[in-house]
Structure formats: C-alpha cells, structure tokens
Design a protein around this motif. Sequence first.
Motif, PDB file in Angstrom:
ATOM      1  N   ALA A  16      14.258   8.127 -13.405  1.00  0.00           N
ATOM      2  CA  ALA A  16      15.192   8.562 -14.439  1.00  0.00           C
ATOM      3  C   ALA A  16      14.775   9.894 -15.043  1.00  0.00           C
ATOM      4  N   ASP A  17      13.499  10.057 -15.283  1.00  0.00           N
ATOM      5  CA  ASP A  17      12.998  11.304 -15.856  1.00  0.00           C
ATOM      6  C   ASP A  17      13.243  12.472 -14.891  1.00  0.00           C
ATOM      7  N   LEU A  18      13.062  12.227 -13.597  1.00  0.00           N
ATOM      8  CA  LEU A  18      13.247  13.288 -12.611  1.00  0.00           C
ATOM      9  C   LEU A  18      14.714  13.675 -12.443  1.00  0.00           C
ATOM     10  N   ILE A  19      15.607  12.691 -12.407  1.00  0.00           N
ATOM     11  CA  ILE A  19      17.019  13.035 -12.205  1.00  0.00           C
ATOM     12  C   ILE A  19      17.652  13.542 -13.498  1.00  0.00           C
ATOM     13  N   ARG A  20      17.039  13.215 -14.650  1.00  0.00           N
ATOM     14  CA  ARG A  20      17.508  13.794 -15.912  1.00  0.00           C
ATOM     15  C   ARG A  20      17.370  15.309 -15.884  1.00  0.00           C
ATOM     16  N   GLU A  21      16.290  15.786 -15.253  1.00  0.00           N
ATOM     17  CA  GLU A  21      16.080  17.229 -15.143  1.00  0.00           C
ATOM     18  C   GLU A  21      17.194  17.896 -14.347  1.00  0.00           C
ATOM     19  N   ARG A  22      17.880  17.134 -13.514  1.00  0.00           N
ATOM     20  CA  ARG A  22      18.976  17.669 -12.700  1.00  0.00           C
ATOM     21  C   ARG A  22      20.336  17.412 -13.327  1.00  0.00           C
ATOM     22  N   TYR A  71       2.859  15.082  -7.879  1.00  0.00           N
ATOM     23  CA  TYR A  71       3.848  16.135  -7.654  1.00  0.00           C
ATOM     24  C   TYR A  71       4.653  16.398  -8.937  1.00  0.00           C
ATOM     25  N   ARG A  72       5.038  15.317  -9.634  1.00  0.00           N
ATOM     26  CA  ARG A  72       5.831  15.480 -10.863  1.00  0.00           C
ATOM     27  C   ARG A  72       5.056  16.275 -11.896  1.00  0.00           C
ATOM     28  N   GLN A  73       3.768  15.961 -12.056  1.00  0.00           N
ATOM     29  CA  GLN A  73       2.962  16.675 -13.032  1.00  0.00           C
ATOM     30  C   GLN A  73       2.756  18.139 -12.630  1.00  0.00           C
ATOM     31  N   LEU A  74       2.843  18.432 -11.333  1.00  0.00           N
ATOM     32  CA  LEU A  74       2.733  19.805 -10.865  1.00  0.00           C
ATOM     33  C   LEU A  74       4.065  20.547 -10.935  1.00  0.00           C
ATOM     34  N   GLY A  75       5.133  19.846 -11.380  1.00  0.00           N
ATOM     35  CA  GLY A  75       6.447  20.473 -11.467  1.00  0.00           C
ATOM     36  C   GLY A  75       7.210  20.482 -10.160  1.00  0.00           C
ATOM     37  N   GLU A  76       6.722  19.791  -9.150  1.00  0.00           N
ATOM     38  CA  GLU A  76       7.391  19.726  -7.850  1.00  0.00           C
ATOM     39  C   GLU A  76       8.359  18.541  -7.838  1.00  0.00           C
ATOM     40  N   TYR A  77       9.452  18.670  -8.597  1.00  0.00           N
ATOM     41  CA  TYR A  77      10.369  17.542  -8.785  1.00  0.00           C
ATOM     42  C   TYR A  77      11.087  17.150  -7.488  1.00  0.00           C
ATOM     43  N   LYS A  78      11.409  18.124  -6.650  1.00  0.00           N
ATOM     44  CA  LYS A  78      12.084  17.792  -5.396  1.00  0.00           C
ATOM     45  C   LYS A  78      11.207  16.943  -4.489  1.00  0.00           C
ATOM     46  N   LEU A  79       9.903  17.174  -4.538  1.00  0.00           N
ATOM     47  CA  LEU A  79       8.979  16.367  -3.740  1.00  0.00           C
ATOM     48  C   LEU A  79       8.685  15.027  -4.402  1.00  0.00           C
ATOM     49  N   ALA A  80       8.690  15.015  -5.731  1.00  0.00           N
ATOM     50  CA  ALA A  80       8.347  13.796  -6.457  1.00  0.00           C
ATOM     51  C   ALA A  80       9.459  12.754  -6.410  1.00  0.00           C
ATOM     52  N   ARG A  81      10.705  13.199  -6.487  1.00  0.00           N
ATOM     53  CA  ARG A  81      11.821  12.249  -6.612  1.00  0.00           C
ATOM     54  C   ARG A  81      11.916  11.265  -5.444  1.00  0.00           C
ATOM     55  N   VAL A 125       0.843  -1.199   0.000  1.00  0.00           N
ATOM     56  CA  VAL A 125       0.000   0.000   0.000  1.00  0.00           C
ATOM     57  C   VAL A 125       0.876   1.247   0.000  1.00  0.00           C
ATOM     58  N   GLN A 126       1.917   1.214   0.807  1.00  0.00           N
ATOM     59  CA  GLN A 126       2.831   2.348   0.884  1.00  0.00           C
ATOM     60  C   GLN A 126       3.481   2.608  -0.478  1.00  0.00           C
ATOM     61  N   ALA A 127       3.868   1.537  -1.167  1.00  0.00           N
ATOM     62  CA  ALA A 127       4.503   1.688  -2.479  1.00  0.00           C
ATOM     63  C   ALA A 127       3.551   2.288  -3.496  1.00  0.00           C
ATOM     64  N   ALA A 128       2.302   1.778  -3.517  1.00  0.00           N
ATOM     65  CA  ALA A 128       1.325   2.272  -4.495  1.00  0.00           C
ATOM     66  C   ALA A 128       1.013   3.747  -4.264  1.00  0.00           C
ATOM     67  N   LEU A 129       0.849   4.145  -3.008  1.00  0.00           N
ATOM     68  CA  LEU A 129       0.536   5.537  -2.721  1.00  0.00           C
ATOM     69  C   LEU A 129       1.738   6.442  -2.970  1.00  0.00           C
ATOM     70  N   ALA A 130       2.946   5.969  -2.640  1.00  0.00           N
ATOM     71  CA  ALA A 130       4.148   6.764  -2.931  1.00  0.00           C
ATOM     72  C   ALA A 130       4.274   7.016  -4.423  1.00  0.00           C
ATOM     73  N   GLU A 131       4.001   5.982  -5.220  1.00  0.00           N
ATOM     74  CA  GLU A 131       4.064   6.122  -6.674  1.00  0.00           C
ATOM     75  C   GLU A 131       3.055   7.156  -7.175  1.00  0.00           C
ATOM     76  N   ASN A 132       1.810   7.051  -6.737  1.00  0.00           N
ATOM     77  CA  ASN A 132       0.761   7.923  -7.260  1.00  0.00           C
ATOM     78  C   ASN A 132       0.886   9.355  -6.762  1.00  0.00           C
ATOM     79  N   ILE A 133       1.152   9.536  -5.478  1.00  0.00           N
ATOM     80  CA  ILE A 133       1.316  10.896  -4.956  1.00  0.00           C
ATOM     81  C   ILE A 133       2.547  11.539  -5.583  1.00  0.00           C
ATOM     82  N   GLY A 134       3.626  10.774  -5.720  1.00  0.00           N
ATOM     83  CA  GLY A 134       4.832  11.294  -6.350  1.00  0.00           C
ATOM     84  C   GLY A 134       4.584  11.721  -7.783  1.00  0.00           C
ATOM     85  N   ASP A 135       3.756  10.968  -8.498  1.00  0.00           N
ATOM     86  CA  ASP A 135       3.503  11.322  -9.888  1.00  0.00           C
ATOM     87  C   ASP A 135       2.666  12.589 -10.002  1.00  0.00           C
TER      88      ASP A 135
END
Length: 409
Positions: free
Chosen positions: A272-278, A233-243, A221-231
């Motif tokens: 990979a997509d998130l750290i590519r931005e860095r 954040y990524r779509q909102l441009g909050e890469y530091k929170l998403a990574r 459950v923790q993994a599924a929610l981390a994945e979805n909440i992180g994504d």
Amino acid sequence: LTPPITLPPLAVTTAADRLATPEFASPEQLRGEAITTASDVYSLGILLHYILSGKLPYNVSNLEWDEAVRVVSEVETASLSDPGIPRDLDAIVRMATRKDPAGRYASVSHFREDVERHLAHRPVRARRGEWSYPIGRFVRRHAWAVALAAVLVLVLAAAAGSLAFLARRLGQERDTARATTYFLTGLFDAADPLSGRQRTVRDILDEGARKLPSLREQPRVQAALAENIGDVYRQLGEYKLARPLAEQAVDLYLQLDGPRSLDAARNMIRVADLIRERGEYKRAADLVERSLEIRRSELGRLHADVADSLNMLGILRQTQGRMKESEAAFEEAVQIRRVTQPGSTELALSLGNLGNMVKDRGDYAAAEKLYREALSLRRKAWGDEHPRVASSLGQIADTLLAQGHAAGA
C-alpha cells in the motif's frame, strides 16, 4: 507521515559526502581511511544482520554526516535479539561488523566458512573462548540421539496431537532458517573478492532478487527473502524494484497460511505504501483495510500492529479527502499506542498526524496540545537537535501564529 515499517529511511548521500551509504559502509570507509577486504566483510555483515532481523543496527537517516560517522564508528552493533536467530549467527554478524578492521574476518572466504561451519553444527571461529560452546556443538552434531531421547520424554508428557503440531512448526522454522542461510552463503560466495570480481552490496541484492525463483520449492523461504530484499529496495528509493517483491510476499504468505495470515497483512501495508507513491489511493486503501481487518481478528483491537494499519489508513483517507475518517483512524491509533507503546516515537508520530487533522479543521489550541506532547516524546528519545524535534517545533509555531501568539511562534 508514514512510519518506518522495518527500518528508517537510509541516509541520502550528498555531493559533499564521501560516496557511501552510512548504514552499510564501514567506519574506516566513512572516515576516509584506506579501504580493504575488511570493509567488504563489514558491509556483508550489516546485510546479514538486516536479512536475519529485518532491521539495520543503526538509524542514521536523519543525522548530519559527521554525527552519522560518529555513530557508526563508536556505537557497538547490538546483538540480534530475536530468539529464533541462532547464537552462532549472532556471533558471526558481530565479528564481521567489529569497529576494528583487524578484529573482523580476514576475508569473505573466512566469513563464508564460519557460516558453513554453523550449518554443519561445528564450532564457529566467532565464538571461540566459551567453555560450554563446544559441548553444545557436539550435541548438535549428534542431534539424532539427543532428539530421540527428548522425543521419548515428550511423548510421556504430552498428547500426540500436540507433539505433531510442535514438530511441524519446529521443522518448518528449522528448514526455513537453514535454507535462508544456504541462500545467503551462495550470495557471499559470489561476492568473494578473491574471485577477482568487484561487487557492491547493491550487486548482491540484485543477484538475490534474480535468484528468488530458484526457491519455488521452498515458498516460505522465498516469501521471507522477497519481503526483506524488497524492503531494502524500498528504503533505497527503488520503488519499481520493491513493489513486485512485496506483492510476491503477500501472495506467498496467503498461499502458505491462508486468508488470515499476519505475515501477509504486514506486507499489505508495504504494498500500500509503495502504490500510494504512484497515486493508486483506492487500491492502497483497500489493502490497508484488509490488513487492519486481519490484524484485529487475529491480534485483538489493542495491539501495536493494529495501530500501524490505522496510521496508514489515516494517511490514505486524508489523501482521498475523507477527513473525518482520517481523523478517526489517527485518534484510534493514538489510543492504542498510549496503552501498547507509551512514551514511544511511534506514539509521537500518531500524535503529530492527529494534530495535523485537528489543526486543519481550525482547532489550533487542541492541535498545539497534541504537538507539544509529541515534542516531549521526541526530545526524550532523540535529544534537542534531531530533525523530528525541529518538525514538532515548526508545527507548534504554526498553531501559535494561528492563535495570534506571534512572539511565541
């Protein structure tokens, strides 16, 4: 160049727009009408739709404001098509996101109560009027007796080993779905406007991220929610929170399912997509290669997920200046998508990426052919006035100009 993994990027709010994110705002809010508790119910319904399905019901990221308002106001929210999502939750989401505010739940409390009724296997308000539905709920409330009869039949029909595997998988999925719903119910409780606290959808996301450690004893459950909440954040441009959330999802899935985890492979692409931005191109490429190897071994070479990994690998190799490897990755992605996703915008994306590589090495005629094929697919999918169509037209113009066809360009 990067394909959307779960949903397209969220629309950008400009100074001329109302202060709202079109994907989450209610139709009346986007139209500038009075905002009530029904608007909060709508936004929470969209959030529940995303966390259950991994995608948003509308893709308005590339639309002008007026067109985005029209889509949100007129296009009905599609049913959740995943067979693993109970019909109760589908009905709850659709009731919460009705176009007419009067047709939604009267309050977040009523919304939450319907979720709780689903958890208790009792009829939910959102499905009143279906004659067979109360019978089904009765069966669910007396699940032990029904399950016992079903197990006795299965024991006679299948080997004990198969039954054990099936029970384990079903129990895993049931427990994950139930725990996820309880978690969401808690977030909705905190968002109840009757509590006197003014909270936004972003506040709820932040609270969800903060509460993830409380699910340590429920790692799936923790993994599924981390994945979805992180994504989100990524779509909102909050890469530091998403990574960190994407990385947490990778680690948890590897612990749960071992080194060949397809869920982990999917999240490797996101990391990979998130750290590519860095600018961490080497580590990003290593993650994508690992994802590609897992997907090829588990899914075979001819699969849409393999094409996703190849597309990202091509982008990273191009960034690293390894042009031949980049072109080879894009070429293989095109070949796979011609078979697995013919006529799709994903194929158009890979065609455009391959066209860029071919153009960069000077073969303008071949690049033009690829761009024109991508343009045709995009026009069929999105019409004549979509920004991606404009992008393809611009690419074709560049190749025509390079070939001396100024008028055509």
